[in-house]
Design an enzyme around this catalytic site. Structure first.
Site, PDB file in Angstrom:
ATOM      1  N   HIS A 285       0.832  -1.201   0.000  1.00  0.00           N
ATOM      2  CA  HIS A 285       0.000   0.000   0.000  1.00  0.00           C
ATOM      3  C   HIS A 285       0.872   1.258   0.000  1.00  0.00           C
ATOM      4  CE1 HIS A 285      -2.768  -3.073   0.867  1.00  0.00           C
ATOM      5  NE2 HIS A 285      -2.538  -3.131   2.157  1.00  0.00           N
ATOM      6  N   CYS A 286       1.996   1.170   0.712  1.00  0.00           N
ATOM      7  CA  CYS A 286       2.926   2.302   0.739  1.00  0.00           C
ATOM      8  C   CYS A 286       3.529   2.527  -0.643  1.00  0.00           C
ATOM      9  CB  CYS A 286       4.045   2.048   1.757  1.00  0.00           C
ATOM     10  SG  CYS A 286       3.458   1.703   3.429  1.00  0.00           S
TER      11      CYS A 286
END
Length: 542
Positions: free
Chosen positions: A63-64
Site C-alpha cells: 500500500h505504501c
C-alpha cells in the site's frame, strides 16, 4: 473466510484501481520533494512547520508503494504553498513510530507546529492536495466581490452561502455544516445581496459551484442542516458519469440507489448518454445514474441479475442490495427508462431475486432453502428456524456440513423447528433485514417463532453448542435425546473421508487467505482510497 460487500459490489472495479496504483508505483521519479525524517530530525522539522503532512511507512508495504508516486506529486504541488510533506521509515525508526502510535502502514498524520492530528483524506495526489489546502482555510470563509470568483474555482466542489448577515440563522447552519464537512467540501459565505443576485441566488440561498455538469446548482429551499447536507452531496457527483474503482465511494456516500447503465462500445455509451441524461436530470437527488464499462465489469451485471447482453440497465438500492433489472427484451429509451424509474420511486415494482428451483423433494433432516421459498419458511411465526448460509466452495462450510446434518437428525422430531441451509451464491436473500445480509461464510442465524426476532450465531461450530443455542433462543419447547449429541464410532468412520476432504479445503483456504490478504487489503485500500476521494477529491468516483 470473510466476504465483504465490496466483493459483491464491483470487486473487479476495486481490483482495477489497485492494479493501476501498482503500475503507477513502478514509475519512479528523479529528485524528491518529500522530506526524509529520522528520529534525530523529526521533532525539529515538524515543530518548524505551520502545516505539514507526514507518512509513516514500511518499504515492504504494498500500500505504501502504491501511495509513493501520488505522495511525491502532491509534495511537488504543495511545496510552493508552504505545506511540507515528509516520510518516516518505521523499519529504521521503530521507537519513533511507536511513540507516534502508528497502527499500520501507511499512516498519515497532519502536523501544525509539531502538534499531530489525524489525516482523513484520500491517498491520491488530487485528494492530498485538496485536503491539505483546506487545512489552510477556516471552515467557513467570508467572501466579497474581489474573492468569490477565485474561491468558487478553488476546488472541484465549492459551497457558497448567501445570507443577510453574520447573525442570520442560515449563517449558523452554514457554519455548522462547514465544520462537519470541511474535509469533503470548501465552504464560503457572502452577505452582499447584489453579489447574490449576480450569481443567480435569492437571499437566503446557497450555490454549489462545481467543475462538471452545468457548473453550478442553486439551493433555494429553507436552509436546514439535513436538507442542505443532502443537496450538497447530491450536487457533488455528475448527473451521468462513468463509475470505476476510483470514484465508487463518492457516489456511495450519498446513500442513494444506483442506476447502472452498461455499455460495451463508444457508440453504445453515446446512445445511453443521450437517452438517460434527461431522466437523470429529472431524478437528481433520488438516484445516482452511472455508466459502467460492460467489458471490464460484466460480473457486476451478474450481481444485478442481468444477462450479459448490452446495453443493459438496472437499479440497486445501497442499504439492502435489492436489485431491479430493466427488462432486457425492451429497448432502452428515454421514455421506457423514465417510466421504469418512476415505478421504482413509487415502489410499484418488486425487486428481483436469484433463486434455485424449489426442490421436488425436501424431506431430509436439513431443509434445503431457496430464495423463492425464503419468506414463507423463515418468517413462519409458528416455527423456530435455524438457517445456515453457505458457499459451495467454502472449506469451512464443508467442515461444518456433517455436524449440521447431525444437528438436523438429532432435532428432526421437533415439528415446530426447521433446520435449514441455503446456498447464498445461487440464491439471493429476499429480505431487507440487516441481520440477514450475508457477508461471510458460513453465516448461521436463528429466527424465533412468534415474533421473528433474528439472532446471529457466533459460537463454536460444535453440535452441542448449536443445540444449546437453539434451546436458548427458541420460542417452542425443544426435545431431543442428549445421548445423540455424542458421535459414535460408526458416524466417525462415515464422516472421516468427508472431514479429511474438508480439512484439505480449509488448508487450501488458509493458503488462499494468505495470498488474498494482499489482494483483499489492496481491495480494501482501494475502497478506503475511494472513501477518502469522496471526502476531499470530489474526483471522478467509482
Amino acid at each position: 473466510m470473510k466476504v465483504s460487500a465490496v466483493r459483491f459490489m464491483l470487486s473487479a472495479v476495486a481490483a482495477l484501481a489497485v492494479s493501476g496504483a501498482a503500475a503507477a508505483a513502478d514509475a519512479g521519479s528523479g529528485d524528491s520533494d518529500v522530506k526524509v525524517l529520522t528520529t534525530d530530525t523529526f521533532k525539529e522539522w515538524t515543530a518548524a512547520q505551520e502545516l505539514a503532512l507526514v507518512e509513516f511507512y514500511a518499504p515492504w508495504c504494498g500500500h505504501c508503494k502504491s501511495l509513493a508516486p501520488e505522495y511525491e506529486k502532491a509534495a511537488t504541488a504543495l511545496k510552493d504553498e508552504g505545506i511540507g510533506l515528509a516520510k518516516v521509515d518505521c523499519t529504521e525508526e521503530q521507537a519513533l513510530c511507536e511513540e507516534m502510535e502508528v497502527p499500520g502502514f501507511p499512516t498519515l498524520k497532519i502536523f501544525r507546529n509539531g502538534a499531530p492530528a489525524a489525516y482523513n483524506g484520500t491517498r491520491k495526489e488530487a485528494g492530498i492536495v485538496s485536503y491539505m489546502r483546506k487545512q489552510l482555510l477556516p471552515p467557513l470563509s467570508t467572501l466579497d466581490a474581489d474573492s468569490i470568483d477565485k474561491f468558487a474555482k478553488s476546488d472541484r466542489v465549492v459551497v457558497v452561502g448567501f445570507v443577510e448577515d453574520d447573525g442570520a440563522a442560515e449563517h449558523a447552519v452554514l457554519d455548522e455544516l462547514a465544520k462537519e464537512l470541511r474535509d469533503e467540501f470548501t465552504f464560503g459565505v457572502v452577505t452582499d445581496k447584489e453579489l447574490a443576485a449576480k450569481h443567480g441566488v435569492t437571499v437566503p440561498g446557497v450555490a454549489v459551484f462545481k467543475e462538471f455538469d452545468d457548473g453550478k446548482d442553486v439551493f433555494g429551499d429553507e436552509i436546514t442542516a439535513d436538507a442542505l447536507r443532502a443537496f450538497i452531496k447530491a450536487s457533488s457527483i455528475p448527473l451521468l458519469g462513468e463509475i470505476s474503482g476510483e470514484n465508487y465511494s463518492l457516489y456511495a456516500q450519498t446513500g442513494l440507489p444506483f442506476g447502472f447503465a452498461f455499455f460495451n462500445s463508444s457508440e453504445t455509451r453515446a446512445e445511453l448518454e443521450k437517452q438517460l441524461l434527461p431522466v437523470a436530470k429529472a431524478h437528481k437527488g433520488a438516484i445516482n445514474f452511472v455508466l459502467i464499462d460492460a467489458d471490464k465489469f460484466a460480473s457486476q451485471a451478474d450481481h444485478l441479475n442481468l444477462e450479459r447482453s448490452w446495453p443493459a440497465f438496472a437499479i440497486q438500492r445501497q442499504a439492502t442490495f435489492d436489485k431491479y433489472p430493466f427488462p432486457q427484451d425492451k429497448a432502452i429509451t428515454e421514455d421506457s427508462i423514465a417510466q421504469f424509474v418512476d415505478e421504482f420511486v413509487a415502489g410499484s415494482i418488486e425487486p428481483s431475486y436469484k433463486s434455485e428451483p424449489i426442490p421436488d423433494k425436501n424431506d431430509a433432516a436439513v431443509f434445503t432453502l431457496v430464495s423463492k421459498q425464503f419468506n414463507e419458511v423463515v418468517f413462519d411465526k409458528t416455527k423456530d428456524v435455524l438457517v445456515e448460509f453457505y458457499a459451495p466452495w467454502c472449506g469451512h462450510c464443508k467442515t461444518l456440513a456433517p455436524i449440521y446434518d447431525k444437528l438436523g437428525t438429532v432435532l428432526k422430531d421437533n415439528a415446530n423447528l426447521v433446520i435449514a441451509k441455503m446456498d447464498a451464491i445461487a440464491n439471493d436473500v429476499p429480505s431487507s433485514e440487516p441481520a440477514l445480509q450475508v457477508y461471510g461464510f458460513p453465516t448461521i442465524v436463528f429466527v424465533r417463532a412468534e415474533d421473528n426476532a433474528i439472532v446471529e450465531y457466533n459460537g463454536n461450530r460444535s453440535l452441542e453448542s448449536l443445540v444449546d443455542f437453539i434451546e436458548e433462543n427458541a420460542a417452542n419447547k425443544i426435545t431431543y435425546n442428549r445421548a445423540d449429541l455424542v458421535d459414535d464410532e460408526a458416524d466417525d468412520e462415515d464422516d472421516e473421508d468427508h472431514e479429511a476432504e474438508a480439512k484439505r479445503d480449509v488448508e487450501e483456504d488458509a493458503k488462499e487467505d494468505a495470498k488474498e490478504d494482499v489482494d483483499e487489503d489492496a481491495k480494501e485500500d482501494a475502497k478506503e482510497d475511494d472513501v477518502e476521494d469522496a471526502k476531499d477529491d470530489k474526483h471522478d468516483e467509482l
